[in-house]
Design a protein around this motif. Structure first.
Motif, mmCIF file in Angstrom:
data_model
loop_
_atom_site.group_PDB
_atom_site.id
_atom_site.type_symbol
_atom_site.label_atom_id
_atom_site.label_comp_id
_atom_site.label_asym_id
_atom_site.label_seq_id
_atom_site.Cartn_x
_atom_site.Cartn_y
_atom_site.Cartn_z
ATOM 1 N N GLY A 296 0.781 -1.235 0.000
ATOM 2 C CA GLY A 296 0.000 0.000 0.000
ATOM 3 C C GLY A 296 0.803 1.271 0.000
ATOM 4 N N GLU A 297 2.127 1.172 0.104
ATOM 5 C CA GLU A 297 2.979 2.352 0.103
ATOM 6 C C GLU A 297 3.398 2.715 -1.328
ATOM 7 O OE1 GLU A 297 3.628 4.151 2.757
ATOM 8 O OE2 GLU A 297 2.471 2.772 4.021
ATOM 9 N N PRO A 298 3.579 4.021 -1.620
ATOM 10 C CA PRO A 298 3.977 4.436 -2.976
ATOM 11 C C PRO A 298 5.453 4.158 -3.248
ATOM 12 C CG PRO A 298 3.801 6.362 -1.542
ATOM 13 C CD PRO A 298 3.341 5.184 -0.721
ATOM 14 N N LYS A 299 5.738 3.011 -3.839
ATOM 15 C CA LYS A 299 7.113 2.607 -4.140
ATOM 16 C C LYS A 299 7.174 2.047 -5.548
ATOM 17 C CE LYS A 299 7.555 1.106 0.669
ATOM 18 N NZ LYS A 299 7.613 -0.068 1.555
ATOM 19 N N THR A 300 8.351 2.103 -6.153
ATOM 20 C CA THR A 300 8.538 1.452 -7.438
ATOM 21 C C THR A 300 8.655 -0.053 -7.214
ATOM 22 O OG1 THR A 300 10.952 1.564 -7.384
ATOM 23 C CG2 THR A 300 9.775 3.484 -8.302
ATOM 24 N N LEU A 301 8.446 -0.796 -8.287
ATOM 25 C CA LEU A 301 8.599 -2.245 -8.215
ATOM 26 C C LEU A 301 10.001 -2.617 -7.741
ATOM 27 C CD1 LEU A 301 7.768 -5.168 -8.766
ATOM 28 C CD2 LEU A 301 8.334 -4.793 -11.173
ATOM 29 N N LYS A 302 10.997 -1.924 -8.272
ATOM 30 C CA LYS A 302 12.375 -2.235 -7.897
ATOM 31 C C LYS A 302 12.612 -1.969 -6.417
ATOM 32 C CE LYS A 302 17.215 -1.333 -9.093
ATOM 33 N NZ LYS A 302 18.144 -0.612 -9.970
ATOM 34 N N GLU A 303 12.112 -0.832 -5.909
ATOM 35 C CA GLU A 303 12.297 -0.502 -4.489
ATOM 36 C C GLU A 303 11.667 -1.565 -3.599
ATOM 37 O OE1 GLU A 303 12.351 4.403 -4.537
ATOM 38 O OE2 GLU A 303 10.435 3.325 -4.487
ATOM 39 N N ARG A 304 10.442 -1.953 -3.917
ATOM 40 C CA ARG A 304 9.759 -2.939 -3.082
ATOM 41 C C ARG A 304 10.453 -4.296 -3.166
ATOM 42 N NH1 ARG A 304 7.877 -4.152 1.511
ATOM 43 N NH2 ARG A 304 6.053 -5.503 1.574
ATOM 44 N N PHE A 305 10.860 -4.676 -4.357
ATOM 45 C CA PHE A 305 11.539 -5.960 -4.543
ATOM 46 C C PHE A 305 12.842 -6.015 -3.753
ATOM 47 C CE2 PHE A 305 14.362 -8.581 -7.414
ATOM 48 C CZ PHE A 305 13.902 -9.794 -6.929
ATOM 49 N N GLU A 306 13.619 -4.933 -3.807
ATOM 50 C CA GLU A 306 14.885 -4.903 -3.080
ATOM 51 C C GLU A 306 14.658 -4.974 -1.574
ATOM 52 O OE1 GLU A 306 17.833 -5.242 -4.305
ATOM 53 O OE2 GLU A 306 17.143 -5.201 -6.382
ATOM 54 N N GLU A 307 13.622 -4.299 -1.092
ATOM 55 C CA GLU A 307 13.276 -4.380 0.340
ATOM 56 C C GLU A 307 13.031 -5.826 0.750
ATOM 57 O OE1 GLU A 307 9.847 -2.103 1.233
ATOM 58 O OE2 GLU A 307 10.838 -0.156 1.108
ATOM 59 N N LEU A 308 12.196 -6.514 -0.040
ATOM 60 C CA LEU A 308 11.823 -7.878 0.306
ATOM 61 C C LEU A 308 12.990 -8.846 0.157
ATOM 62 C CD1 LEU A 308 8.259 -7.979 -1.267
ATOM 63 C CD2 LEU A 308 8.814 -8.261 1.156
ATOM 64 N N LYS A 309 13.806 -8.654 -0.870
ATOM 65 C CA LYS A 309 14.975 -9.528 -1.026
ATOM 66 C C LYS A 309 15.866 -9.473 0.201
ATOM 67 C CE LYS A 309 17.154 -8.472 -4.791
ATOM 68 N NZ LYS A 309 18.212 -8.585 -5.825
ATOM 69 N N THR A 310 16.085 -8.257 0.710
ATOM 70 C CA THR A 310 16.925 -8.097 1.900
ATOM 71 C C THR A 310 16.265 -8.732 3.115
ATOM 72 O OG1 THR A 310 17.850 -6.031 1.044
ATOM 73 C CG2 THR A 310 18.042 -6.424 3.407
ATOM 74 N N LYS A 311 14.984 -8.469 3.300
ATOM 75 C CA LYS A 311 14.276 -8.982 4.476
ATOM 76 C C LYS A 311 14.172 -10.498 4.457
ATOM 77 C CE LYS A 311 9.842 -8.840 6.901
ATOM 78 N NZ LYS A 311 8.451 -8.313 6.915
ATOM 79 N N LEU A 312 13.874 -11.066 3.278
ATOM 80 C CA LEU A 312 13.581 -12.492 3.183
ATOM 81 C C LEU A 312 14.793 -13.326 2.778
ATOM 82 C CD1 LEU A 312 10.135 -12.168 1.364
ATOM 83 C CD2 LEU A 312 10.545 -12.478 3.817
ATOM 84 N N SER A 313 15.932 -12.662 2.523
ATOM 85 C CA SER A 313 17.171 -13.354 2.142
ATOM 86 C C SER A 313 16.968 -14.223 0.901
ATOM 87 C CB SER A 313 17.692 -14.211 3.307
ATOM 88 O OG SER A 313 17.944 -13.421 4.438
ATOM 89 N N THR A 314 16.410 -13.612 -0.138
ATOM 90 C CA THR A 314 16.170 -14.310 -1.396
ATOM 91 C C THR A 314 17.005 -13.668 -2.502
ATOM 92 O OG1 THR A 314 14.253 -12.883 -1.742
ATOM 93 C CG2 THR A 314 13.842 -15.039 -0.770
ATOM 94 N N THR A 315 17.018 -14.316 -3.670
ATOM 95 C CA THR A 315 17.880 -13.822 -4.749
ATOM 96 C C THR A 315 17.138 -13.469 -6.028
ATOM 97 O OG1 THR A 315 18.288 -16.096 -5.511
ATOM 98 C CG2 THR A 315 19.839 -15.162 -3.903
ATOM 99 N N ASN A 316 15.918 -13.977 -6.211
ATOM 100 C CA ASN A 316 15.193 -13.696 -7.452
ATOM 101 C C ASN A 316 13.714 -13.472 -7.178
ATOM 102 O OD1 ASN A 316 13.748 -16.340 -7.578
ATOM 103 N ND2 ASN A 316 15.814 -17.138 -7.851
ATOM 104 N N GLY A 317 12.997 -13.013 -8.212
ATOM 105 C CA GLY A 317 11.596 -12.655 -8.054
ATOM 106 C C GLY A 317 10.716 -13.835 -7.711
#
Length: 302
Positions: A64-85
């Motif tokens: 629900g926050e105004p973010k780009t796809l890249k910004e949100r993806f990078e946030e989640l990758k860091t939080k969830l310790s993942t490498t791809n979409g």
């Protein structure tokens, strides 16, 4: 994946509030002028569910926050310790349930969500009222005339929405039965937690889940169109009486048509789960136990 197909019926009430404003029409509640019903988009319903899932501590992709796809993806990758979409989004409960379209860099894919909601509709004719009030600030520096606040409200509406849980689509997104359980709880609690100025007096009233056996591919369909709003004596409401409804305790919900359909499909139904507000009278609800057996129907008052 889901163990079998599922159907979901969810009914909630709105009083002196705006169920779902249209930003391209001065935030007027979405409304079917032909039938007199107010409408709620599937997107609004899923926003309610996502917000509650986040309160429950679940990871969601669309926060629900105004973010780009890249910004949100990078946030989640860091939080969830993942490498791809693909790996990242399978850890987000909203993408597992509702699907997603992802295109970033060299990686792109689209998942059809296993849970698909219809637009919600009021179960009766209702009206939309235009109200005005005085704003907190004057119109110009040194002036005395305050701004005018305009808004629309619906005096009362009992709204029904319907969803299907598709076991085949859940294979791709890896949605589980536990995910579906969390969705239904989020729908009920999230609606009660819609405590904003335009959404106060949203109350969950009735929720029904039909879980089918794993080898069955059919369904009843459009459960929201198979319930009837009546007077307490089970007689139908005329147009004027529908417009005059202001209290949930003045009306009843009739499940006879759903019971008739359940009777036809009873050999394919694994269980039915119901949550009900004690203030709402529901006709024929005990017939479900007679049709399926006491052990296959769970009814919770909440």
């Amino acid at each position: 994946m889901f163990n079998g197909r599922k159907e979901l019926l969810f009914v909630y009430s709105v009083k002196d509030a705006n169920p779902n404003g249209d930003p391209l029409n001065a935030n007027h509640p979405r409304y079917d002028e032909e039938t007199g019903q107010v409408l709620v988009s599937d997107v609004r319903i899923k926003r309610t569910i996502r917000d509650e899932l986040m309160r429950m501590g679940e990871d969601v992709f669309i926060d629900g926050e105004p973010k780009t796809l890249k910004e949100r993806f990078e946030e989640l990758k860091t939080k969830l310790s993942t490498t791809n979409g693909d790996e990242t989004l399978k850890k987000c409960i909203d993408t597992r349930l509702f699907g997603v379209t992802f295109a970033l860099g060299k990686e792109s894919f689209a998942w059809t969500g296993p849970v698909q909601f219809k637009w919600g509709r009021s179960l009766h004719k209702t009206k939309v009222e235009f109200v005005q009030g005085t704003g907190a600030f004057v119109t110009k520096e040194g002036g005395e005339q305050r701004t005018i606040r305009n808004e629309y409200i619906v005096p009362f509406a009992l709204i029904g929405t319907y969803a299907i849980g598709n076991q085949y689509a859940s294979e791709r997104t890896q949605a589980t039965d536990e995910d579906f359980n969390k969705l239904t709880q989020a729908a009920w609690n999230g609606t009660n937690n819609l405590i904003t100025r335009s959404k106060t007096e949203h109350r969950s009233r009735f929720l029904m889940e039909i879980w089918y056996k794993p080898d069955f591919n059919g369904l009843i369909g459009s459960l929201d169109e198979r319930i009837k709003l009546t007077k307490k004596d089970n007689s139908l409401l005329d147009d004027d009486e529908q417009l005059a409804i202001r209290n949930i305790q003045d009306i009843a919900l009739n499940l006879k048509e759903i019971c008739d359909k359940v009777s036809l499909l009873k050999d394919n139904i694994e269980k039915i789960i119901i949550i009900k507000d004690p203030d709402l009278e529901v006709k024929n609800i005990d017939d479900l136990k007679s049709i399926l057996g006491e052990d296959k129907v769970a009814i919770e008052l909440r």
